[in-house]
Design a protein around this motif. Structure first.
Motif, PDB file in Angstrom:
ATOM      1  N   TYR A   1      39.096  46.145  34.870  1.00 17.82           N
ATOM      2  CA  TYR A   1      40.045  46.893  35.694  1.00 17.82           C
ATOM      3  C   TYR A   1      41.092  45.959  36.289  1.00 17.82           C
ATOM      4  O   TYR A   1      42.283  46.260  36.291  1.00 17.82           O
ATOM      5  N   HIS A   2      40.662  44.801  36.761  1.00 18.18           N
ATOM      6  CA  HIS A   2      41.594  43.903  37.460  1.00 18.18           C
ATOM      7  C   HIS A   2      42.350  42.979  36.517  1.00 18.18           C
ATOM      8  O   HIS A   2      43.486  42.599  36.806  1.00 18.18           O
ATOM      9  N   PHE A   3      41.726  42.587  35.419  1.00 20.04           N
ATOM     10  CA  PHE A   3      42.344  41.542  34.586  1.00 20.04           C
ATOM     11  C   PHE A   3      42.566  41.954  33.135  1.00 20.04           C
ATOM     12  O   PHE A   3      42.956  41.135  32.322  1.00 20.04           O
ATOM     13  N   GLN A   4      42.282  43.199  32.813  1.00 19.17           N
ATOM     14  CA  GLN A   4      42.527  43.696  31.456  1.00 19.17           C
ATOM     15  C   GLN A   4      41.834  42.855  30.381  1.00 19.17           C
ATOM     16  O   GLN A   4      42.423  42.555  29.348  1.00 19.17           O
ATOM     17  N   GLY A   5      40.608  42.466  30.653  1.00 19.59           N
ATOM     18  CA  GLY A   5      39.851  41.796  29.603  1.00 19.59           C
ATOM     19  C   GLY A   5      39.672  40.309  29.817  1.00 19.59           C
ATOM     20  O   GLY A   5      40.121  39.729  30.810  1.00 19.59           O
ATOM     21  N   LYS A   6      39.010  39.671  28.869  1.00 18.79           N
ATOM     22  CA  LYS A   6      38.593  38.285  29.033  1.00 18.79           C
ATOM     23  C   LYS A   6      39.788  37.335  29.031  1.00 18.79           C
ATOM     24  O   LYS A   6      39.868  36.430  29.858  1.00 18.79           O
TER      25      LYS A   6
END
Lengths: 238, 238
Positions: free
Chosen positions: B57-62
DNA sequence: TTAAGTGTCAAACGGACGTTTGAATCATGC
DNA sequence: GCATGATTCAAACGTCCGTTTGACACTTAA
């Protein structure tokens, strides 16, 4: 009955020696490009045109394959390092002089020139990058394979630089190791930054430029604040 | 290999800012220890005491998380680098002199001193190791975040060293970058080899020892074989 | 009170991973 | 011929991966 291989040129084989070398070549290239955790056994065996299970049969798993890739190149390289370092000691016994440049050359030369061996240019990049690879498999492999000769190098370099305290030696070795590893890793970053066509794969150019620069760094007088702790080293015999 | 148990002291939170910073801290530490491909999102969120989906949610993935870890530290670092490099140029405008040591200091200092920022010692190791990380996510992130100021540094250093040809510059920069990255990466190898207690986390000691050594390397006369190709650089104004 | 917006949560998705299995195939010596 | 050990093979094992989903809690404002 041939299975469909990703690489058309890789025909199946029943010669175990060729299976092994094909796996080592593919693994060397792919580990260099993606790191230990960045490649799968399926990709490696697919590139090598070898069955997945054969890799486990020959190398007992991924870490065994990784270690075998290093052993194939590092064992001969260590022999050359040991030979050149011994030549420095012989020269010292004869003349009473130990040239820091020659010691540097004996240690760095074999590591840089390794890319001249046929098909070993991938290994140069792999070994440079592995020096900063934090994965335990990489660290274990590196420590065990390089340490004996590396410790010998540190010892001889220390004797060649009697003007340096232990603290100095620590930081100058950081510069030496750093430069050597950066050239080996060959990230392509400097070529991009400079927009230049010089290549770190040119081992003779690398040696020609790097050794005098590192030797000049070694020649700088001690910078250790001698507060008792940063003691000057005594000339020890071993 | 990696413990996936959450830290017991990490209580759940509903403050989005704290969720973000907890994720960044955990990711910074774990990426430094295991590399991009060596840690899972589950391990990171577990260590941070945060739900797995919250990270996306906060960083759109790794990769977004990886990039955010770098941005938090690199953006201020780049500002300090740019400020110090500008100070070198101001000094040059006033005195007509451009000191290579000062240029080195302006570029390397902020990178080394970053470990002095609270909780940023993990980032020092992470950034050093990422410089040799071959994974495309790492390379993309690094190129985009560092390149503007790095190109500026190369340009100014070249002007500070008018005795060096482009070819010299290439190899001396390899030594400079290599030393800086090796100190940042802090693999622990030299401590083991020397059996010494010196730490690369000591940023003032690092600067005190490394800058003069690298400056001495820069002061070595040109080693380029001037065969027309290895042309000496003209003093360009920009 | 209600509606919208923001953030967290457990659970699941499809796929890729390293490794193992057991049968098939090969070279070799009797 | 046939047995033996070495090697290759397709297929499967169980696990972990990054990511997505949809329900739920909380805040805010009309």
């Amino acid at each position: 009955m041939q299975s469909s291989d990703p690489i058309p040129s890789a025909a199946p084989t029943h010669d175990p020696a060729e299976t092994r070398s094909r796996l080592l070549d593919a693994a060397e290239q792919l580990f260099a490009e993606h790191g230990f955790n960045g490649v799968s056994m399926r990709t490696i065996t697919g590139t090598a045109g070898v069955n997945l299970a054969a890799a486990h049969y020959h190398f007992q798993g991924k870490e065994g394959l990784y270690r075998a890739v290093f052993e194939r190149r590092v064992v001969p390289m260590n022999e050359e390092r040991a030979r050149l370092l011994q030549a420095c000691l012989d020269e010292e016994a004869r003349t009473g002089q130990l040239d820091p440049s020659a010691v540097l050359d004996a240690f760095i030369g074999p590591a840089i020139r390794i890319s001249a061996a046929p098909g070993a240019d991938n290994f140069r990049r792999l070994s440079g990058r592995a020096s900063a690879d934090p994965s335990p498999e990489a660290r274990r492999t590196i420590y065990e394979l390089y340490d004996t000769v590396a410790a010998r190098f540190v010892d001889i370099l220390a004797r060649a630089c009697p003007h340096l305290a232990q603290e100095d030696l620590f930081w100058r070795l950081a510069c030496i190791y750093g430069a050597m590893m950066y050239v080996r890793a060959d990230s392509g970053r400097l070529q991009q930054l400079l927009g230049s066509e010089y290549s770190m794969a040119d081992s003779s150019a690398a040696m020609h430029h790097i050794i005098p620069v590192l030797a000049a760094g070694l020649a700088v007088p001690s910078l250790a604040k001698s507060r008792g702790k940063g003691k000057r080293r005594s000339s020890r015999g071993s």
